[in-house]
Design a protein around this motif. Sequence first.
Motif, mmCIF file in Angstrom:
data_model
loop_
_atom_site.group_PDB
_atom_site.id
_atom_site.type_symbol
_atom_site.label_atom_id
_atom_site.label_comp_id
_atom_site.label_asym_id
_atom_site.label_seq_id
_atom_site.Cartn_x
_atom_site.Cartn_y
_atom_site.Cartn_z
ATOM 1 N N UNK A 1 19.990 -94.209 66.031
ATOM 2 C CA UNK A 1 19.817 -94.172 64.485
ATOM 3 C C UNK A 1 19.565 -95.287 63.724
ATOM 4 N N UNK A 2 18.781 -95.345 62.803
ATOM 5 C CA UNK A 2 18.357 -96.571 62.160
ATOM 6 C C UNK A 2 17.812 -96.086 60.987
ATOM 7 N N UNK A 3 18.269 -97.050 59.692
ATOM 8 C CA UNK A 3 17.607 -96.768 58.236
ATOM 9 C C UNK A 3 16.659 -97.967 58.151
ATOM 10 N N UNK A 4 17.293 -98.965 58.688
ATOM 11 C CA UNK A 4 16.478 -100.332 58.855
ATOM 12 C C UNK A 4 16.313 -100.797 60.249
ATOM 13 N N UNK A 5 14.952 -101.411 60.413
ATOM 14 C CA UNK A 5 14.594 -101.958 61.657
ATOM 15 C C UNK A 5 14.137 -103.327 61.432
ATOM 16 N N UNK A 6 14.689 -104.510 62.225
ATOM 17 C CA UNK A 6 14.426 -105.635 61.958
ATOM 18 C C UNK A 6 13.861 -106.589 63.259
ATOM 19 N N UNK A 7 13.097 -107.577 63.066
ATOM 20 C CA UNK A 7 12.627 -108.213 64.090
ATOM 21 C C UNK A 7 13.106 -109.851 63.499
ATOM 22 N N UNK A 8 13.913 -110.301 64.483
ATOM 23 C CA UNK A 8 14.668 -111.510 64.199
ATOM 24 C C UNK A 8 14.218 -112.515 65.108
ATOM 25 N N UNK A 9 13.307 -113.655 64.666
ATOM 26 C CA UNK A 9 12.888 -114.795 65.491
ATOM 27 C C UNK A 9 13.653 -115.578 65.549
ATOM 28 N N UNK B 1 23.558 -105.431 56.161
ATOM 29 C CA UNK B 1 24.070 -106.658 56.372
ATOM 30 C C UNK B 1 24.640 -106.495 57.784
ATOM 31 N N UNK B 2 24.548 -105.228 58.322
ATOM 32 C CA UNK B 2 25.387 -105.175 59.636
ATOM 33 C C UNK B 2 24.384 -104.508 60.679
ATOM 34 N N UNK B 3 23.978 -105.508 61.633
ATOM 35 C CA UNK B 3 22.703 -105.375 62.419
ATOM 36 C C UNK B 3 23.267 -104.979 63.956
ATOM 37 N N UNK B 4 22.623 -104.093 64.590
ATOM 38 C CA UNK B 4 22.789 -103.915 66.133
ATOM 39 C C UNK B 4 21.703 -104.307 66.940
ATOM 40 N N UNK B 5 21.869 -105.091 67.936
ATOM 41 C CA UNK B 5 20.608 -105.338 68.842
ATOM 42 C C UNK B 5 20.363 -104.128 69.546
ATOM 43 N N UNK B 6 18.950 -103.969 69.881
ATOM 44 C CA UNK B 6 18.537 -103.158 70.711
ATOM 45 C C UNK B 6 17.731 -103.447 71.526
ATOM 46 N N UNK B 7 17.055 -104.742 71.405
ATOM 47 C CA UNK B 7 16.155 -105.357 72.523
ATOM 48 C C UNK B 7 16.109 -106.898 72.105
ATOM 49 N N UNK B 8 16.146 -107.709 73.255
ATOM 50 C CA UNK B 8 15.918 -109.170 73.030
ATOM 51 C C UNK B 8 15.033 -109.639 73.986
ATOM 52 N N UNK B 9 14.406 -110.671 74.030
ATOM 53 C CA UNK B 9 13.681 -111.446 74.709
ATOM 54 C C UNK B 9 13.303 -113.196 74.669
ATOM 55 N N UNK B 10 13.103 -113.599 75.575
ATOM 56 C CA UNK B 10 12.862 -115.035 75.404
ATOM 57 C C UNK B 10 11.487 -115.494 76.031
ATOM 58 N N UNK B 11 10.690 -114.426 76.239
ATOM 59 C CA UNK B 11 9.481 -114.581 76.692
ATOM 60 C C UNK B 11 8.256 -113.966 75.902
ATOM 61 N N UNK C 1 14.668 -110.811 68.789
ATOM 62 C CA UNK C 1 15.314 -109.429 68.950
ATOM 63 C C UNK C 1 14.780 -108.507 67.927
ATOM 64 N N UNK C 2 15.111 -107.238 68.434
ATOM 65 C CA UNK C 2 14.859 -106.094 67.473
ATOM 66 C C UNK C 2 16.144 -105.505 67.445
ATOM 67 N N UNK C 3 16.674 -105.147 66.074
ATOM 68 C CA UNK C 3 17.680 -104.789 65.575
ATOM 69 C C UNK C 3 17.723 -103.737 64.371
ATOM 70 N N UNK C 4 18.689 -102.984 64.453
ATOM 71 C CA UNK C 4 18.671 -101.933 63.646
ATOM 72 C C UNK C 4 19.982 -101.717 62.864
ATOM 73 N N UNK C 5 20.076 -101.175 61.903
ATOM 74 C CA UNK C 5 21.145 -100.923 60.847
ATOM 75 C C UNK C 5 21.022 -99.468 60.016
ATOM 76 N N UNK C 6 22.227 -98.941 59.857
ATOM 77 C CA UNK C 6 22.348 -97.662 59.215
ATOM 78 C C UNK C 6 23.006 -97.856 57.759
ATOM 79 N N UNK C 7 23.184 -99.166 57.298
ATOM 80 C CA UNK C 7 23.869 -99.296 56.258
ATOM 81 C C UNK C 7 23.340 -98.644 54.954
ATOM 82 N N UNK C 8 23.845 -98.253 54.046
ATOM 83 C CA UNK C 8 23.223 -97.552 52.938
ATOM 84 C C UNK C 8 22.593 -98.218 51.896
ATOM 85 N N UNK C 9 23.023 -99.559 51.639
ATOM 86 C CA UNK C 9 22.395 -100.391 50.664
ATOM 87 C C UNK C 9 21.648 -101.639 51.335
ATOM 88 N N UNK C 10 21.519 -102.735 50.951
ATOM 89 C CA UNK C 10 20.941 -103.662 51.386
ATOM 90 C C UNK C 10 21.560 -103.937 52.847
#
Length: 388
Positions: A180-188, A156-166, A145-154
């Motif tokens: 809007x995003x301050x943090x962007x994560x790839x979650x495998x 912890x709250x992530x929102x999915x913007x994309x996911x794939x199984x291939x 998944x690709x996820x984003x967060x607007x949390x001010x500190x470390x």
Amino acid sequence: MTWSASTDNVGVTGYRILRGGTQVGTSTGTSYSDTGLAANTPYSYVVQAVDAAGNVSPNSNTATATTQAGTPGNGTNLALGKAGTASSIEGAGFEAAKAFDGNTATRWASLEGVDPQWIYVNLGSVQSINKVRLNWEAAYASTYKVQVSTDSGSPTNWTDVYSTTSGKAGVQEITFAARDAKYVRVYGTARGTAYGYSLYEFEVYGPGAASVDPGVPQVQIPVTLSVTQDTYSRGGAYSNDNYGAETSLGVKKRSTNQDVNREAYLKFDTSSLTGTVNSAILKVYLVNFHSNTTSQVLQVQGINSDMWDELTLTASNQPTEAGALLSSETLTAAGAYVSFDVTAFVKAQTDGVVSFRLVGGDEDTGANYASKEHTNAAFRPVLVINGG
């Protein structure tokens, strides 16, 4: 962009990349990513090889590329040089920051064989984003998944913007509705290989970012596949011994004494490749010559039999087919990679697996080549694919 590896009598140690006649970067590998370019602008590039003695080659052929029209200033990689955090690293030299340094010769790599794994970037402030470009190494995520967060500190709250199984190896450009995003994560959550997760580059862009124009011929991005299995056989009194856990692959030709005759085997998973294979280069690292050897003719054979296993192969049960001679090189210097063009054979293999055999081409010369168990990951065998 990517180019074919160069060789000379001293040993090529790196490359200079010039844009419009001005050097813009260097690389120890055979690829480079140029970022922060202006929209709707043509660019030209040449590459120079540099050897251990400081000699510089003439310019390569010129490659050209044109960026699409976009909103000025929005073509910037927002993640470049920003702080990165990862769930784990394979070891020193594979830190999260390597995915955000703009250098495709470095990469982040997680622990091997463990799910899930993740990596995120701190953009420094909340920004509008709508595109992520991931440059996966051969150790790619098949489900993520690709996820984003607007949390001010470390975060912890992530929102999915994309996911794939291939998911696939190589460069994957992912677009989504602006968020809007301050943090962007790839979650495998599932690996595409038995190894870990590894990214050369993790780029983030906002609305209006310039993209590569698909209507203009582009410099191609390589996919570097790590060897999935490797081992060697030894004949005579050792014909039932297995060497699949060794850190090196022995290769030696001795027709008169099978006790010391050694042949190596390599297997690569090519099932993740898409499109046309334009070139395939097998690279193995020569660790050392045997005590009676100062040079060796190393031959690469393509074999159609892929049913062998590194932990059970011996001289008694190794593939018996003669194999097709693909390439041969006379080696005179240890401590360097050796490259072999195996394009035709790789293109002919359609089952998603490619196997090679390494044999000595001259009598009574021996050498050891790094295996996938070698302690230095940079020395392990790879198959570099350039496709269209």
